[in-house]
Design a protein around this motif. Structure first.
Motif, PDB file in Angstrom:
ATOM      1  N   GLY A  67      12.420  -3.886 -63.029  1.00  0.00           N
ATOM      2  CA  GLY A  67      12.234  -3.847 -61.586  1.00  0.00           C
ATOM      3  C   GLY A  67      12.139  -5.236 -60.975  1.00  0.00           C
ATOM      4  O   GLY A  67      12.165  -6.259 -61.669  1.00  0.00           O
ATOM      5  N   THR A 114      16.077   0.037 -53.874  1.00  0.00           N
ATOM      6  CA  THR A 114      14.615   0.083 -53.903  1.00  0.00           C
ATOM      7  C   THR A 114      14.159  -0.192 -55.320  1.00  0.00           C
ATOM      8  O   THR A 114      14.792   0.254 -56.280  1.00  0.00           O
ATOM      9  CB  THR A 114      14.087   1.441 -53.395  1.00  0.00           C
ATOM     10  N   ARG A 116      10.755  -1.142 -58.156  1.00  0.00           N
ATOM     11  CA  ARG A 116       9.328  -1.107 -58.490  1.00  0.00           C
ATOM     12  C   ARG A 116       9.091  -1.996 -59.710  1.00  0.00           C
ATOM     13  O   ARG A 116       9.715  -1.829 -60.761  1.00  0.00           O
ATOM     14  CB  ARG A 116       8.889   0.326 -58.796  1.00  0.00           C
ATOM     15  N   SER A 121       4.097  -4.464 -55.240  1.00  0.00           N
ATOM     16  CA  SER A 121       4.384  -3.335 -54.360  1.00  0.00           C
ATOM     17  C   SER A 121       5.871  -2.997 -54.394  1.00  0.00           C
ATOM     18  O   SER A 121       6.716  -3.871 -54.584  1.00  0.00           O
ATOM     19  CB  SER A 121       3.967  -3.668 -52.924  1.00  0.00           C
ATOM     20  N   ASP A 122       6.192  -1.713 -54.204  1.00  0.00           N
ATOM     21  CA  ASP A 122       7.588  -1.302 -54.133  1.00  0.00           C
ATOM     22  C   ASP A 122       8.268  -1.989 -52.956  1.00  0.00           C
ATOM     23  O   ASP A 122       7.649  -2.274 -51.922  1.00  0.00           O
ATOM     24  CB  ASP A 122       7.700   0.213 -53.966  1.00  0.00           C
ATOM     25  N   GLU A 158       9.898   7.145 -57.853  1.00  0.00           N
ATOM     26  CA  GLU A 158       8.454   7.350 -57.860  1.00  0.00           C
ATOM     27  C   GLU A 158       7.951   7.834 -59.219  1.00  0.00           C
ATOM     28  O   GLU A 158       6.765   7.694 -59.536  1.00  0.00           O
ATOM     29  CB  GLU A 158       8.063   8.353 -56.774  1.00  0.00           C
ATOM     30  N   SER A 162       8.355   1.439 -63.742  1.00  0.00           N
ATOM     31  CA  SER A 162       9.102   0.316 -63.175  1.00  0.00           C
ATOM     32  C   SER A 162      10.571   0.711 -63.186  1.00  0.00           C
ATOM     33  O   SER A 162      10.984   1.632 -63.885  1.00  0.00           O
ATOM     34  CB  SER A 162       8.886  -0.970 -63.982  1.00  0.00           C
TER      35      SER A 162
END
Length: 305
Positions: A67, A114, A116, A121-122, A158, A162
């Motif tokens: 991530g 997006t 992670r 923080s995402d 979600e 990661s």
């Protein structure tokens, strides 16, 4: 002699449209995205193809890699962030810092990423070519967050500790006039065939370095050399050569005669482009296939100088 300078940044909408013409197939574009996942240490990549009759089809690519933090994601989304002259990790499959963007823009008008990263923080950033085209200032504008109504499309991240999810929307280079669900399914089959070849050395073995999924079904590797076939007549010892660009390994293969293959084996061994096109040199970097077949200009008469 004047030392005055002028700033002449390219107009964002014009430059982005120009970058769309670099000539990626859908499979090659996805392979560039998967390269980034591998460089991020991912062992699993899930590709999701979603068809929608209302032209809202989308493709997402999710990995379980390390991530990115928000600054790292912003750098990854910036065009030309890394110079090809920069020192890179020996495991890095990228080179120009452009693959994520140019590969994506060749297929879609909206690119959302997006990510992670543990301890951060995402972060979610988006290029939207339609929104940029509406602007009069020619600015290079990154939008924060997913496009309204697409929140569910990035929700699979979600479930990860990661990782990174790449979302392609507005698939105008894929879903063209007359394109229907059957065409979409045929395209998926072609992508699977190509990716099974490009990443076969990472996919094969009892403990593969990488597992690729298309709509939750694992891709099986395609071995161009029929290594485990009982009728394979010969392959050479691996010869190692040192070069200024790094060590290389060379190995030669002779495939079984077609009379030693079943009809299914013969058709499968032909590869994505057929027996004639798949003959020749296979070039890899870090087990990733770069060139599948062809003779590197060595066949035929030599040109005089």
């Amino acid at each position: 002699m004047s030392n005055k300078i002028r700033y002449a940044p390219p107009k964002a909408s014009a430059m982005l449209e120009a970058l769309r013409g670099l000539g990626y197939s859908t499979a090659d574009a996805l392979a560039d995205i998967i390269d980034n996942s591998i460089s991020a240490g991912a062992s699993k990549v899930w590709i999701n193809f979603n068809w929608d009759e209302d032209a809202a089809a989308f493709i997402s690519i999710l990995d379980n890699g390390s991530g990115m933090s928000d600054p790292e994601l912003e750098a990854a989304m910036r065009l030309g962030d890394k110079s090809p002259l920069d020192q890179r990790s020996k495991d890095d499959l990228g080179r120009f810092g452009m693959g994520l963007k140019t590969a994506s823009f060749s297929q879609c008008r909206s690119l959302t990423v997006t990510s992670r990263k543990q301890g951060a923080s995402d972060s979610c950033l988006r290029w939207d070519l339609d929104e940029i085209a509406k602007r009069d200032d020619g600015a290079w504008v990154l939008f924060e967050g997913v496009s309204p109504g697409s929140e569910a499309r990035i929700s699979p991240l979600e479930e990860q500790l990661s990782g990174t999810l790449v979302l392609w929307e507005k698939l105008d280079r894929i879903v063209t006039d007359g394109f229907n669900a059957d065409h979409f399914l045929k395209m998926i089959d072609g992508v699977e065939t190509k990716l099974s070849m490009i990443f076969h050395r990472l996919l094969e073995g009892r403990k593969p370095l990488l597992t690729l999924y298309i709509n939750k079904v694992a891709i099986k590797p395609w071995d161009p050399f029929l290594i485990d076939h009982p009728a394979k007549p010969w392959n050479s010892p691996v010869e190692k050569r040192w070069t200024l660009s790094g060590d290389i390994e060379v190995e030669c293969h002779v495939l079984p005669h077609k009379d030693m293959l079943s009809l299914g084996e013969y058709e499968n061994a032909a590869g994505p482009d057929g027996w004639n096109s798949q003959q020749g040199f296979y070039v890899y970097r870090n087990k990733r296939l770069l060139l599948a077949g062809g003779w590197l200009g060595l066949q035929g008469e030599r040109m005089s100088v």
